[in-house]
Structure formats: structure tokens, C-alpha cells
Design a protein around this motif. Sequence first.
Motif, PDB file in Angstrom:
ATOM      1  N   GLY A 104      37.676  46.320  44.855  1.00 42.65           N
ATOM      2  CA  GLY A 104      38.376  45.631  45.582  1.00 42.65           C
ATOM      3  C   GLY A 104      37.442  44.590  46.485  1.00 42.65           C
ATOM      4  N   SER A 105      38.105  43.477  46.843  1.00 38.73           N
ATOM      5  CA  SER A 105      37.320  42.428  47.576  1.00 38.73           C
ATOM      6  C   SER A 105      37.170  42.882  49.090  1.00 38.73           C
ATOM      7  N   LYS A 106      38.118  43.715  49.548  1.00 43.89           N
ATOM      8  CA  LYS A 106      38.004  44.318  50.741  1.00 43.89           C
ATOM      9  C   LYS A 106      36.820  45.090  51.183  1.00 43.89           C
ATOM     10  N   HIS A 207      33.492  32.820  51.898  1.00 42.60           N
ATOM     11  CA  HIS A 207      34.795  32.393  51.672  1.00 42.60           C
ATOM     12  C   HIS A 207      35.593  33.337  50.732  1.00 42.60           C
ATOM     13  N   ASP A 208      36.792  33.688  51.239  1.00 45.60           N
ATOM     14  CA  ASP A 208      37.598  34.857  50.618  1.00 45.60           C
ATOM     15  C   ASP A 208      38.752  34.027  50.017  1.00 45.60           C
ATOM     16  N   ALA A 209      38.902  34.468  48.844  1.00 44.54           N
ATOM     17  CA  ALA A 209      39.753  33.331  48.029  1.00 44.54           C
ATOM     18  C   ALA A 209      40.550  34.281  46.849  1.00 44.54           C
ATOM     19  N   PRO A 210      41.439  35.320  47.522  1.00 42.92           N
ATOM     20  CA  PRO A 210      42.202  36.192  46.416  1.00 42.92           C
ATOM     21  C   PRO A 210      43.535  35.283  46.221  1.00 42.92           C
ATOM     22  N   TYR A 211      43.838  34.105  46.707  1.00 39.38           N
ATOM     23  CA  TYR A 211      44.978  33.546  46.391  1.00 39.38           C
ATOM     24  C   TYR A 211      45.139  32.377  45.482  1.00 39.38           C
ATOM     25  N   THR A 212      43.884  31.958  44.937  1.00 36.18           N
ATOM     26  CA  THR A 212      43.671  30.798  44.323  1.00 36.18           C
ATOM     27  C   THR A 212      44.598  30.482  42.934  1.00 36.18           C
ATOM     28  N   HIS A 238      36.500  37.413  45.662  1.00 33.53           N
ATOM     29  CA  HIS A 238      37.681  37.103  44.789  1.00 33.53           C
ATOM     30  C   HIS A 238      38.265  38.600  44.239  1.00 33.53           C
ATOM     31  N   SER A 239      39.218  38.568  43.894  1.00 34.54           N
ATOM     32  CA  SER A 239      40.097  39.884  43.751  1.00 34.54           C
ATOM     33  C   SER A 239      40.983  39.713  42.428  1.00 34.54           C
ATOM     34  N   LEU A 240      41.090  40.748  41.601  1.00 28.98           N
ATOM     35  CA  LEU A 240      42.197  40.852  40.654  1.00 28.98           C
ATOM     36  C   LEU A 240      43.436  41.324  41.215  1.00 28.98           C
ATOM     37  N   SER A 241      43.468  41.641  42.518  1.00 26.96           N
ATOM     38  CA  SER A 241      44.782  42.379  42.949  1.00 26.96           C
ATOM     39  C   SER A 241      46.079  41.756  42.875  1.00 26.96           C
ATOM     40  N   LYS A 242      45.842  40.392  43.318  1.00 27.35           N
ATOM     41  CA  LYS A 242      47.033  39.522  43.416  1.00 27.35           C
ATOM     42  C   LYS A 242      47.258  38.638  42.205  1.00 27.35           C
ATOM     43  N   THR A 243      46.253  38.258  41.637  1.00 25.53           N
ATOM     44  CA  THR A 243      46.364  37.439  40.414  1.00 25.53           C
ATOM     45  C   THR A 243      46.586  38.196  39.208  1.00 25.53           C
ATOM     46  N   TRP A 249      44.437  49.232  41.851  1.00 23.19           N
ATOM     47  CA  TRP A 249      43.185  49.435  40.677  1.00 23.19           C
ATOM     48  C   TRP A 249      42.046  49.418  41.560  1.00 23.19           C
ATOM     49  N   ARG A 250      41.896  48.597  42.411  1.00 16.99           N
ATOM     50  CA  ARG A 250      40.671  48.343  43.244  1.00 16.99           C
ATOM     51  C   ARG A 250      39.511  47.691  42.285  1.00 16.99           C
ATOM     52  N   ILE A 251      39.589  46.524  42.102  1.00 21.22           N
ATOM     53  CA  ILE A 251      38.710  45.778  41.381  1.00 21.22           C
ATOM     54  C   ILE A 251      38.678  44.222  41.969  1.00 21.22           C
TER      55      ILE A 251
HETATM   56  C1  LIG Z   1      42.800  37.290  52.501  1.00 19.01           C
HETATM   57  C2  LIG Z   1      42.764  38.707  51.846  1.00 19.01           C
HETATM   58  N1  LIG Z   1      41.423  39.023  51.548  1.00 19.01           N
HETATM   59  C3  LIG Z   1      41.198  40.307  50.910  1.00 19.01           C
HETATM   60  C4  LIG Z   1      42.397  40.996  50.218  1.00 19.01           C
HETATM   61  C5  LIG Z   1      42.009  42.358  49.963  1.00 19.01           C
HETATM   62  O1  LIG Z   1      42.226  42.295  48.467  1.00 19.01           O
HETATM   63  P1  LIG Z   1      41.745  43.365  47.506  1.00 19.01           P
HETATM   64  O2  LIG Z   1      42.926  44.039  46.980  1.00 19.01           O
HETATM   65  O3  LIG Z   1      40.772  42.916  46.433  1.00 19.01           O
HETATM   66  O4  LIG Z   1      40.709  44.243  48.449  1.00 19.01           O
HETATM   67  C6  LIG Z   1      43.441  40.590  50.687  1.00 19.01           C
HETATM   68  C7  LIG Z   1      44.620  41.803  50.584  1.00 19.01           C
HETATM   69  O5  LIG Z   1      45.765  41.335  50.994  1.00 19.01           O
HETATM   70  C8  LIG Z   1      43.842  39.500  51.532  1.00 19.01           C
HETATM   71  O6  LIG Z   1      45.164  38.934  51.987  1.00 19.01           O
END
Ligand SMILES: Cc1ncc(COP(=O)(O)O)c(C=O)c1O
Length: 377
Positions: A104-106, A207-212, A238-243, A249-251
Motif C-alpha cells: 500500500g502506498s501509505k 508526490h503522492d498520486a493515488p487518484y490519477t 502510487h496505489s492500486l487501492s483506488k484505481t 489488499w494493500r498493494i
Molecule cells: C492522498 C492519499 N495517499 C495515500 C493513500 C493511501 O493509499 P494506500 O491504500 O495505497 O495505502 C490515500 C488513501 O486514502 C490517500 O488518500
Amino acid sequence: MNIVDKRADRITQLPPYLFAEIDRKKAEIQAKGVDIIDLGVGDPDLPTPDHIVAVMKEAVANPAYHTYPSYAGMLAFREAVAAWYERRFGVKLDPETEVLTLIGSKEGIAHMPLAFSNPGDVGLYASPGYPVYRTAIQFAGGTPYAVSLLEKNGFLPDLDAIPANVRKKAKLFFLNYPNNPTGVVAERDFYEKLVDFAGENEIIICHDAPYTEMSYDGYKPMSFLEVDRAKEVGIEFHSLSKTYRMTGWRIGFAVGNAEAIQALGKVKSNIDSGAFEAIQAAGIEALTGDQSCVAEMCEIYKRRRDLMVEALNEMGLSVTPPKATFYLWIKAPAGFTSAAFATKVLEETALSSPRATVLAPRGRVTSAWPSRLMRRD
Ligand SMILES: Cc1ncc(COP(=O)(O)O)c(C=O)c1O
């Protein structure tokens, strides 16, 4: 023994838990049997697409995936990330040195300051923003410095306003576009300024870009790495969480500057043991398989966004539909603090937006629309 007194400063110095009062109210209302709709959490309610789940089902039974994974992540996953970046953004990455798998990107965001912050170093973070930026800097012994995102600047940081003495001590700068919680997007001219600022001041951009991929009306957000020389000054999370609706799953992954990736990898190899390879196998399917699930998700969120915006505007709370993310950054009505307004809405309508109290000190309420509010679609 008094365990509480033994807690480390990094825990006791955390900001107060501002959800407490709203959580208490929520529990009180729930106890009366009211079904609360929670708009405060950015967790997609749509299930992970079937083709990804199908790969996971098979992978989980494969003994090859049952051992310790590699620290940096499976090369096949990193290759899938590199191919996706090239396809999506035209950015070339070396999967061996410029891509790191994250749980997970967190996880990567939280560990990044451990790789770069010494006590006394400043860590810049955009505020309001994802709370992990600030705590991660603090946990690593760094000094967090909030760079305000103001309406008059289109909720982009005013880089010129960061004082010279702060820049001098700063090593990292965390920010994210498309933005949680304001919903605004950044364009090339901003990223170009950011890269110049980072180069001139020797500050590593995180740069944190999970919403692209969560965008509407034909708009396609760009990657910070698309800008010339961005790779010299930073990395992108980047994250697979939202896309791919894979929050549980945490990736995720970090990409960009090879030295920064290597340093982050070094921290990780001393703390965790890598992402479960069956999940990486499912991640490969997500990144390389049928992408129609992404377009379908955006279509659903667009309908929800439009419903929310229309309803809020009818109520006299003026909101512009965001081009990306599932967040609305709403000005609380005159006479209300954000906390007071969020509490009133909760009490009167059973709608909860708890992050309002944390992220909206200037009288704003943030609202996500991943929830079952709009289950009618
Ligand atoms: C801006 C931002 N960065 C990171 C994350 C964490 O995402 P991930 O599920 O990949 O840990 C979130 C989750 O809400 C988020 O809003």
C-alpha cells in the motif's frame, strides 16, 4: 507498571484525536438504531473487479507464492508497473532500479522520512493533506512544516512563500494531486515550477498520486514524472487501492529517482518482508488486464459526484464539480466551524463526514462519495 507513562514522545506528541467528539455522537445516534451513511472515508464501496479476484484465487493456492517475497517486489510486478507508466504517462522507468513494490502506498509514505530525515531536518507537507505525511516526518525525528493550500492559489502550494530558512533545512516535500481533500488537480506549469524549486533548494519531492485514474468528463491527470528532470528530484507514490478498488489488499508502489527508491527499499528491508506475492500476481493482472473496470468506476463516481454537487448547490452550498478524485471541499455555511457543521449534519441527517474536523480547520467540510449513499446505481 504504568504502561501509558512509558509511551514514546512520538506517540504522546501526536495531534489530539479530533474525531473523538464526532465518534461519540455517531455511537449515540447508532445506538438509537439509525443507519449512518459515512461520507468521510475514501474507501471505494465497489468490489474489486472479478478478473483480478480470479487471478488471486489461483495465486493464493500456488505454493511458489507462500515463501518470503523479495523486498523490492517481484520483478514481474515491477515490470508491469513500468509498462503501465509508459502506457499511461509516457514515462519510462527501469523496473530494476526505479520501481519499488509497497504494501500500500501509505506504507512507503510512512517509511520515506526514515530514509532521509535526521533530527532537525525539516519535512514540508501540503496542508490540508493526507495526515500520514506529517506523522511520518515526526516519527522519523524531523520537523514538519505545513505548506498551506489556499483557495486564492487554487489550492496549490505557494512555493515562493516558503521562507528561505525553512527551505535550507528541508529535505522532503510531500504533496498530492489530484488532491485529497480539495479535489483540485495540478497541471504541467505547476509541476515544472515544483521541479525547479526542488532542484534549486535540494529538496526531494514525494508526490503522492493515488487518484490519477479517478477522473471525469474526459480529463486525464498527469504524472509529476512527465516533467523533464522530475526523476532527478523526486519520486511518485502510487496505489492500486483506488484505481482497482483494492484498498483491503494493500498493494502500491513508488517510482522515480533510483537513489531515493534504493534508500526507501533499504528502510523497508529492515522493517517488513515485502508484499505477499499472490497479491502482486493479482496486481499484475490489474495493471496489464482489461482496463474497462477503471472507466466503469469513473462513470459510477461521476454520477455520484453530479448528484452530490447538484444537491449541495440546491442547498446553497456552492461547489464546483471536481475533475478528479472522489472528494468535495465544501465551505461550511456562514456562522459554522467545520466541526459544528459536520456535527449538525450528522445529527439531523445521519450523514457523517468525520474528517471535516481534522482536515478543515479553516471552516471547510470534506466529503467523499464512495459510500452506499448512492447505492441506487
Ligand atoms: C492522498 C492519499 N495517499 C495515500 C493513500 C493511501 O493509499 P494506500 O491504500 O495505497 O495505502 C490515500 C488513501 O486514502 C490517500 O488518500
